[in-house]
Design a protein around this motif. Structure first.
Motif, PDB file in Angstrom:
ATOM      1  N   VAL A 147      25.753  -5.255   6.926  1.00 36.76           N
ATOM      2  CA  VAL A 147      26.410  -5.953   5.836  1.00 36.76           C
ATOM      3  C   VAL A 147      27.863  -6.101   6.250  1.00 36.76           C
ATOM      4  O   VAL A 147      28.513  -5.129   6.641  1.00 36.76           O
ATOM      5  N   TYR A 148      28.356  -7.339   6.210  1.00 36.11           N
ATOM      6  CA  TYR A 148      29.695  -7.624   6.707  1.00 36.11           C
ATOM      7  C   TYR A 148      30.661  -7.848   5.553  1.00 36.11           C
ATOM      8  O   TYR A 148      30.358  -8.579   4.605  1.00 36.11           O
ATOM      9  N   ASP A 149      31.823  -7.207   5.669  1.00 33.04           N
ATOM     10  CA  ASP A 149      32.811  -7.307   4.606  1.00 33.04           C
ATOM     11  C   ASP A 149      34.173  -6.963   5.192  1.00 33.04           C
ATOM     12  O   ASP A 149      34.261  -6.158   6.133  1.00 33.04           O
ATOM     13  N   GLU A 150      35.230  -7.566   4.640  1.00 31.74           N
ATOM     14  CA  GLU A 150      36.575  -7.251   5.114  1.00 31.74           C
ATOM     15  C   GLU A 150      36.978  -5.828   4.731  1.00 31.74           C
ATOM     16  O   GLU A 150      37.862  -5.245   5.352  1.00 31.74           O
ATOM     17  N   ARG A 151      36.352  -5.279   3.705  1.00 26.37           N
ATOM     18  CA  ARG A 151      36.592  -3.899   3.320  1.00 26.37           C
ATOM     19  C   ARG A 151      35.253  -3.165   3.316  1.00 26.37           C
ATOM     20  O   ARG A 151      34.658  -2.904   2.268  1.00 26.37           O
ATOM     21  N   PRO A 152      34.729  -2.834   4.505  1.00 28.97           N
ATOM     22  CA  PRO A 152      33.385  -2.252   4.577  1.00 28.97           C
ATOM     23  C   PRO A 152      33.253  -0.920   3.862  1.00 28.97           C
ATOM     24  O   PRO A 152      32.149  -0.552   3.449  1.00 28.97           O
ATOM     25  N   SER A 153      34.347  -0.199   3.683  1.00 26.62           N
ATOM     26  CA  SER A 153      34.259   1.074   2.972  1.00 26.62           C
ATOM     27  C   SER A 153      33.797   0.880   1.532  1.00 26.62           C
ATOM     28  O   SER A 153      33.146   1.748   0.954  1.00 26.62           O
ATOM     29  N   ALA A 154      34.121  -0.279   0.953  1.00 27.37           N
ATOM     30  CA  ALA A 154      33.673  -0.557  -0.417  1.00 27.37           C
ATOM     31  C   ALA A 154      32.157  -0.714  -0.463  1.00 27.37           C
ATOM     32  O   ALA A 154      31.510  -0.303  -1.433  1.00 27.37           O
ATOM     33  N   CYS A 155      31.570  -1.298   0.597  1.00 26.34           N
ATOM     34  CA  CYS A 155      30.107  -1.439   0.668  1.00 26.34           C
ATOM     35  C   CYS A 155      29.450  -0.067   0.781  1.00 26.34           C
ATOM     36  O   CYS A 155      28.403   0.182   0.182  1.00 26.34           O
ATOM     37  N   PHE A 156      30.083   0.816   1.531  1.00 24.67           N
ATOM     38  CA  PHE A 156      29.553   2.167   1.670  1.00 24.67           C
ATOM     39  C   PHE A 156      29.651   2.906   0.337  1.00 24.67           C
ATOM     40  O   PHE A 156      28.706   3.567  -0.104  1.00 24.67           O
ATOM     41  N   ALA A 157      30.795   2.788  -0.319  1.00 20.93           N
ATOM     42  CA  ALA A 157      31.000   3.496  -1.586  1.00 20.93           C
ATOM     43  C   ALA A 157      30.016   3.033  -2.653  1.00 20.93           C
ATOM     44  O   ALA A 157      29.545   3.826  -3.471  1.00 20.93           O
ATOM     45  N   SER A 158      29.667   1.747  -2.629  1.00 16.37           N
ATOM     46  CA  SER A 158      28.770   1.198  -3.657  1.00 16.37           C
ATOM     47  C   SER A 158      27.302   1.502  -3.392  1.00 16.37           C
ATOM     48  O   SER A 158      26.456   1.271  -4.253  1.00 16.37           O
ATOM     49  N   GLY A 159      26.998   2.001  -2.177  1.00 17.10           N
ATOM     50  CA  GLY A 159      25.614   2.269  -1.821  1.00 17.10           C
ATOM     51  C   GLY A 159      24.925   1.112  -1.124  1.00 17.10           C
ATOM     52  O   GLY A 159      23.745   1.194  -0.788  1.00 17.10           O
ATOM     53  N   ALA A 160      25.659   0.026  -0.884  1.00 14.48           N
ATOM     54  CA  ALA A 160      25.082  -1.126  -0.201  1.00 14.48           C
ATOM     55  C   ALA A 160      24.860  -0.860   1.278  1.00 14.48           C
ATOM     56  O   ALA A 160      24.145  -1.605   1.941  1.00 14.48           O
ATOM     57  N   ALA A 161      25.489   0.194   1.803  1.00 14.09           N
ATOM     58  CA  ALA A 161      25.340   0.553   3.215  1.00 14.09           C
ATOM     59  C   ALA A 161      25.265   2.067   3.341  1.00 14.09           C
ATOM     60  O   ALA A 161      25.787   2.808   2.494  1.00 14.09           O
ATOM     61  N   ASP A 162      24.607   2.518   4.414  1.00 11.83           N
ATOM     62  CA  ASP A 162      24.443   3.948   4.671  1.00 11.83           C
ATOM     63  C   ASP A 162      25.457   4.472   5.682  1.00 11.83           C
ATOM     64  O   ASP A 162      25.717   5.671   5.758  1.00 11.83           O
ATOM     65  N   VAL A 163      25.992   3.555   6.483  1.00 15.11           N
ATOM     66  CA  VAL A 163      26.940   3.893   7.543  1.00 15.11           C
ATOM     67  C   VAL A 163      28.075   2.887   7.469  1.00 15.11           C
ATOM     68  O   VAL A 163      27.854   1.703   7.184  1.00 15.11           O
ATOM     69  N   VAL A 164      29.286   3.342   7.728  1.00 13.69           N
ATOM     70  CA  VAL A 164      30.435   2.440   7.757  1.00 13.69           C
ATOM     71  C   VAL A 164      31.169   2.643   9.075  1.00 13.69           C
ATOM     72  O   VAL A 164      31.372   3.766   9.530  1.00 13.69           O
ATOM     73  N   ILE A 165      31.529   1.530   9.714  1.00 13.91           N
ATOM     74  CA  ILE A 165      32.292   1.572  10.963  1.00 13.91           C
ATOM     75  C   ILE A 165      33.543   0.738  10.765  1.00 13.91           C
ATOM     76  O   ILE A 165      33.473  -0.492  10.601  1.00 13.91           O
ATOM     77  N   HIS A 166      34.674   1.399  10.772  1.00 14.32           N
ATOM     78  CA  HIS A 166      35.951   0.698  10.605  1.00 14.32           C
ATOM     79  C   HIS A 166      37.075   1.699  10.874  1.00 14.32           C
ATOM     80  O   HIS A 166      36.839   2.790  11.405  1.00 14.32           O
ATOM     81  N   ASP A 167      38.287   1.289  10.514  1.00  9.63           N
ATOM     82  CA  ASP A 167      39.459   2.149  10.676  1.00  9.63           C
ATOM     83  C   ASP A 167      39.809   2.769   9.327  1.00  9.63           C
ATOM     84  O   ASP A 167      40.460   2.133   8.504  1.00  9.63           O
TER      85      ASP A 167
END
Length: 286
Positions: A147-167
């Motif tokens: 799942v691609y997003d400019e703020r991927p941590s928000a996707c992780f926090a919402s449960g839309a993703a299980d893993v987050v890769i970013h800074d």
């Protein structure tokens, strides 16, 4: 810092940097000079704007990606004016409940993993690095869902993703994110770090405690610094002034960091940094 651009340890808004940059330069100019500064997504859209003439100066991040692309020959005709130092690391964080210990483990659990990160879309240099690193780790295309997003941590926090890769150092709410959903930080592994290092993209060690709930040192990929670029034909006086502005307010020990650029310096910028170094030596000898 007493002037110039703020050296942020956290999230840096590229548009805010552009505006500060523009305002600061125009205050220093003694005559009207036409130029355009661009800071869109901070990736290859910025370098493209330089090649097309849409912009004269662009802000691009991370610097390590530019160093790699320059070695590939993709940035021929561009040079640097300086960098805006900002610490950052490309980190992998997974839901702590998942049976994952390293990035390579993602491939063994592909049927239940969704990764939030940046897209490898020909623009995002973070997305370029992430997908390159995953392939080196044995997590090929189609191995996991993204799942691609400019703020991927928000996707992780919402449960839309299980893993987050970013800074995470560039995310002001990272502490809240990992408090709500505990994480395990996954090492990239020697194969990835060594592979990137061979191409002059060096690892960066994130020390225990630098991230919330990080209990031991974590080798990560460097994601630091915003590089300020231009074409080789930029007016030398403007290049010199831009470099002096980037170093404005720096302590003598910080000026060297501003001049350590992923691309060769524009001659005007190189002259400015040499002048500043000579002034430091002169003042120190009094």
């Amino acid at each position: 810092m007493t002037g110039g651009l703020e050296r942020s340890e956290g999230w840096a808004d590229l548009h805010q940097i552009r505006d500060l940059f523009d305002q600061g330069l125009r205050r220093l100019l003694t005559k009207e000079v036409r130029y355009t500064i661009r800071a869109g997504h901070g990736g290859l859209d910025e370098t493209s704007s330089l090649f097309t003439g849409e912009a004269d100066i662009a802000v691009v991040t991370p610097a390590a990606a530019l160093r790699l692309l320059y070695r590939f020959g993709d940035l021929k005709g561009l040079v640097a004016l300086g960098v805006i130092p900002r610490r950052g690391s490309l980190v992998v964080a997974a839901d702590a409940a998942l049976p994952l210990d390293t990035v390579a483990d993602l491939a063994a659990h592909a049927d239940r993993i969704t990764v939030a990160t940046s897209a490898d879309d020909g623009v995002s240099l973070v997305g370029f690095a992430v997908h390159r690193a995953l392939r080196m780790a044995g997590v090929g295309a189609g191995a996991v869902d993204f799942v691609y997003d400019e703020r991927p941590s928000a996707c992780f926090a919402s449960g839309a993703a299980d893993v987050v890769i970013h800074d995470p150092m560039a995310t002001p709410d990272w502490r809240e994110v990992v408090t709500e959903r505990p994480v395990r930080y996954l090492p990239w592994g020697d194969r990835v770090l060594h592979g990137f290092a061979l191409q002059d993209w060096l690892p960066r060690l994130v020390r225990a405690g630098q991230l919330p709930f990080l209990m031991e040192d974590l080798p990560a990929l460097d994601c630091s610094d915003l590089a300020v670029l231009c074409r080789e034909d930029l007016d030398e006086g403007l290049a010199r002034l831009t470099a002096r502005y980037l170093a404005r307010g720096c302590r003598p020990s910080e000026t060297g960091a501003v001049a350590r650029t992923p691309l060769p310096l524009h001659p005007g910028a190189a002259r400015a940094y040499a002048e500043l170094a000579a002034a430091d030596v002169s003042l120190g000898s009094r």
